[in-house]
Design an enzyme around this catalytic site. Structure first.
Site, PDB file in Angstrom:
ATOM      1  N   GLY A 286     -19.885 -36.829-125.705  1.00  0.00           N
ATOM      2  CA  GLY A 286     -21.146 -37.539-125.159  1.00  0.00           C
ATOM      3  C   GLY A 286     -21.046 -38.492-124.315  1.00  0.00           C
ATOM      4  CB  SER A 287     -22.133 -39.551-121.772  1.00  0.00           C
ATOM      5  OG  SER A 287     -20.967 -38.906-121.324  1.00  0.00           O
ATOM      6  CG  ASN A 288     -24.159 -44.664-124.625  1.00  0.00           C
ATOM      7  OD1 ASN A 288     -24.904 -44.093-125.421  1.00  0.00           O
ATOM      8  ND2 ASN A 288     -23.039 -45.323-124.786  1.00  0.00           N
TER       9      ASN A 288
END
Length: 804
Positions: A237-239
């Site tokens: 995932g990521s921000n």
């Protein structure tokens, strides 16, 4: 000779370099040789290479050489994997990783040999730009040059004197890139593709073939299927946050890139700076063997990516011909499946090598897949097949090259319009103060109405809805030609959603994404009306999404405890690394109120657990006492049905759901059991209930433990670290914050600070295997030298020149 990286210049030369094309490397246009290639590799602190060259081939030549210096064993092993040679090299019963999941070497060999279509890959690669061909030519030459310069006995211990480390070809590079592209599609279903085999049709079965096959949908554990496939809730995932001029202190753009990727395997990032004067000047990180920057910045723009919710494949239900499970019908006309039998060598325990083979069944949609546990068996009446939107996607290099050369977010939007981005969103900003979110990525063109009209007949329609909701898989009726993907002339790739129909949002304040759909990229302008194939809307959001939007809102309203009401690099870093734990804010007060009841106080485990949690600061910092206990508790409690007191409200998606439904006796019992079990797990592992997080969550380096701040996905900690449940070894992190960058702009160019948490090298003996992790642990960011003056001033500067 083997280069020695030291202060000053080391010039590497050979009497002559091969002028002919590398054997087996011809792909499309171009001559894959080292003729005329030269590059300068300047390494600054933490081993970051700045490669300068006069052309694209030469800059990739230097990039590959530098990457091989740090990670030759990692890349060589992955070449073995995508070549289908693991059984011959390491034995058939060992395991490798395919799309983030373990898989037997024998199955992986069969899968890659069948699914990676070398002829099709080469034909697709022939359509790449001349610049992409040059990048590939240089990268191949640079890696192979390193192998020639470094004798097998001088390579890292993991592959020292290993016969499986070999020169690479253009076909190897195409396979490596394809493996990345299909990680959210065929790779995720690799086990089901390998398992697919036609049923034995007896006379009695043939007579009953006309009867519909009944599926006991109620017996399917969709949660278990989802955990196995990891499509709806992938571990990566990521921000990604981009701020425009209305939200920044200086009126220029500002970016946070915070991918959460594996700390092992070839999905590791690698920092680099690539300069071709007058043509290219870009810095950031690439994914392993990719010959261009994947997440980064230049003097005018900065960008990052987050894993998108859009689907990358669809399944088709096939109606089979009576008595022949390898013939399927489309619009009533029979189509015979084709077979693809692959062979591979397997090294046995007694030292012998035997040849093995595996047969796959192919349709015009793609390979047949069998997953009975998901309600997708291959029977006498039905079979299921997969169409992969990312198959033979060789457009990515050109996409990221064009992004690297962009001057503003508009040009980035144009760059991604070739549909080369495989499975991520793009978040970007520029020095003029414009911010953009775009989920312009490879997606099957299946409309909302088509999902309804093309649902399979009978039980298949119910199954399709359950699969979509529970696992993210789209199931269509393959017996009708009209149900294949819609071809829109506006799309550069037939069958894919055209860029003009995909979610794109440009604003002057901010856009943000933490792996939910485009719906809340900015709550002030909800993105609605898209096909569910692009991701769900008006559904509960991840806690990371919610805490991110909360933090942004508080900052811009000036109520987050920091000075002012605009973002700059310093307060952006503070917001990310203060490690706020949203789950604690949502539920801990209700749990502590329940702790005061007689029933809890009469149970020593519960009483002790409550006492420890009462001391917690509700963050996931190194010093946060009882944070590990809460994690163990909430890992168990967050999956309790109806656990929240206040349900999700689509009109208030940031603040709901919340609270614990402790007034419900069933929920109350389950929540207290989760706490009691968490206490038992901590004690069994040998840790105090109020142990600080840094004592329990730490990485083992050759020079001792490195404590790690950060929390889990389900805790709602922006700085995500994914770990195994607590054991005597503590909380062992294997995914999470990997390459993280904050980028702004001033009159002189980009102002960038970043961390590559696990360091540049996977070799434990390298000085750059753990050095940045210690900086991460201390929350000390590294300033990235971008200008010539900054590079020259770096106290650790060393120079290597590659030349003929």
């Amino acid at each position: 000779m083997t280069p020695r990286i030291a202060r000053g210049a080391v010039v590497l030369g050979t009497a002559t370099l091969a002028a002919a094309a590398l054997s087996g490397c011809a792909t499309g246009n171009g001559n894959w040789s080292e003729q005329g290639l030269s590059a300068e590799i300047r390494r600054t602190s933490y081993g970051i290479p700045h490669i300068r060259a006069n052309d694209y081939a030469s800059v990739a030549f230097g990039m590959a050489y530098a990457y091989a210096q740090d990670n030759v064993c990692l890349m060589a092993s992955q070449v073995v994997t995508v070549s289908g040679e693991r059984s011959a090299t390491f034995g058939p019963d060992g395991t490798t990783e395919v799309s983030f999941k373990p898989m037997r070497n024998a199955d992986a060999d069969a899968f890659f040999r069948a699914i990676l279509d070398d002829d099709a890959l080469q034909a697709s690669a022939a359509r790449q730009s001349p610049e992409a061909h040059e990048l590939l030519r240089g990268y191949i030459a640079g890696y192979n040059r390193y192998l020639r310069d470094t004798p097998p006995s001088k390579r890292p211990a993991a592959c020292r004197d290993a016969a499986w480390v070999r020169p690479i070809t253009a076909l190897d590079m195409a396979r490596l890139a394809e493996e990345k592209s299909i990680q959210a599609s065929a790779g995720a279903l690799a086990a089901g593709i390998v398992a697919a085999a036609p049923p034995q049709v007896t006379k009695s079965a043939a007579k009953s073939a006309a009867l519909p096959a009944r599926i006991d949908i109620a017996a399917i554990d969709f949660e278990a299927v989802n955990r196995d496939l990891q499509l709806l809730d992938p571990p990566i995932g990521s921000n990604g946050w981009a701020f425009g001029k209305a939200a920044t202190a200086d009126g220029s753009g500002l970016l946070l890139g915070n991918p959460h990727f594996p700390w092992t395997t070839t999905n590791r990032f690698y920092q680099a700076h690539l300069t071709v004067p007058g043509k290219l000047d870009v810095m950031g990180a690439s994914i392993a063997s990719f010959p261009i920057i994947s997440i980064g910045f230049n003097k005018d723009v900065a960008w990052t990516h987050t894993v998108s919710t859009a689907r990358r494949f669809t399944l088709f239900e096939l109606k089979l011909a009576d008595g022949d499970p390898t013939t399927y019908l489309i619009d009533g006309k029979p189509r015979k499946m084709t077979t693809k039998t692959v062979s591979y060598a397997a090294k046995l325990a007694d030292g012998r090598t035997e040849q093995r083979s595996h047969t796959f069944y192919m349709t015009e949609y793609g390979p047949v897949v069998a997953m009975p546990q998901a309600g997708l068996p291959w029977t006498a009446q039905k079979a299921y097949t997969l169409r992969d939107a990312n198959q033979n996607n060789t457009r990515s290099i050109d996409t990221w090259l064009d992004i690297a050369r962009a001057h503003n977010v508009g040009e980035i939007r144009t760059a991604i319009g070739n549909l080369g981005i495989p499975w991520v969103n793009t978040i970007a900003t520029d020095r003029s103060g414009r911010a953009m979110f775009a989920d312009v990525s490879v997606t099957p063109n299946v409309s909302t109405s088509m999902l309804e009209s093309c649902a399979p007949a009978g039980d298949g329609a119910v199954l399709a809805k359950k699969l979509m909701a529970g696992t993210g898989m789209v199931l269509l009726d393959g017996s009708r030609g009209v149900c294949n993907w819609t071809v829109d002339p506006a799309s550069p790739v037939p069958g894919l959603v055209p860029p003009s129909a995909m979610p794109v949002l440009e604003r002057d304040d901010f856009v943000a994404n933490s792996n939910d759909s485009s719906w809340l990229a900015n709550p002030a302008q909800k993105m609605e009306g898209f096909s569910p194939v692009l991701g769900p809307q008006a559904v509960p959001q991840r806690l990371r999404t919610r805490v991110g939007l909360m933090e942004i809102g508080k900052r811009l309203n000036g109520v987050d405890g920091l000075p002012g009401n605009r973002f700059d690099i310093q307060n952006l870093q503070t917001v990310l690394f203060r490690d706020r734990n949203l789950a604690a804010e949502l539920v801990l007060d209700d749990l502590l109120r329940a702790c005061r009841t007689k029933a809890v106080q009469g149970d020593s485990d519960l009483r002790d657990g409550c006492t420890a949690l009462g001391k917690w600061d509700r963050r996931s910092n190194l010093e946060s006492r009882a944070a590990p206990l809460f994690r163990e508790f909430w890992m168990r409690a967050h999956v309790i049905p109806n656990v929240y007191a206040i349900a999700f409200n689509p009109a208030d998606p940031v603040n709901t759901p919340r609270g614990l439904r402790m007034q419900d006796a069933t929920v109350n019992t389950a929540v207290l059991k989760a706490l009691k079990d968490a206490v038992g797990a901590m004690r069994k592992a040998g840790f105090a209930l109020d142990a600080p997080l840094g004592e329990v969550q730490a990485a083992k380096s050759p020079n001792g433990l490195i404590p790690l701040h950060g929390g889990e996905e389900y805790e709602g900690v922006l700085n995500k670290l994914q770990s195994q449940p607590v054991s005597a070894d503590g909380l062992k992190v294997f995914f999470g914050t990997s390459y993280v960058q904050t980028v702004g702009f001033d009159a002189n160019g980009p102002v960038a600070q970043a961390l590559l948490v696990y360091g540049q090298s996977i070799d434990p003996a390298s000085p750059h295997a753990w050095d940045q992790m210690r900086q991460f642990s201390a929350k000390r960011w590294i300033s990235l030298p971008f200008s010539e003056q900054a590079i020259a001033a770096d106290p650790q500067l060393s120079v290597t020149k590659l030349s003929q």
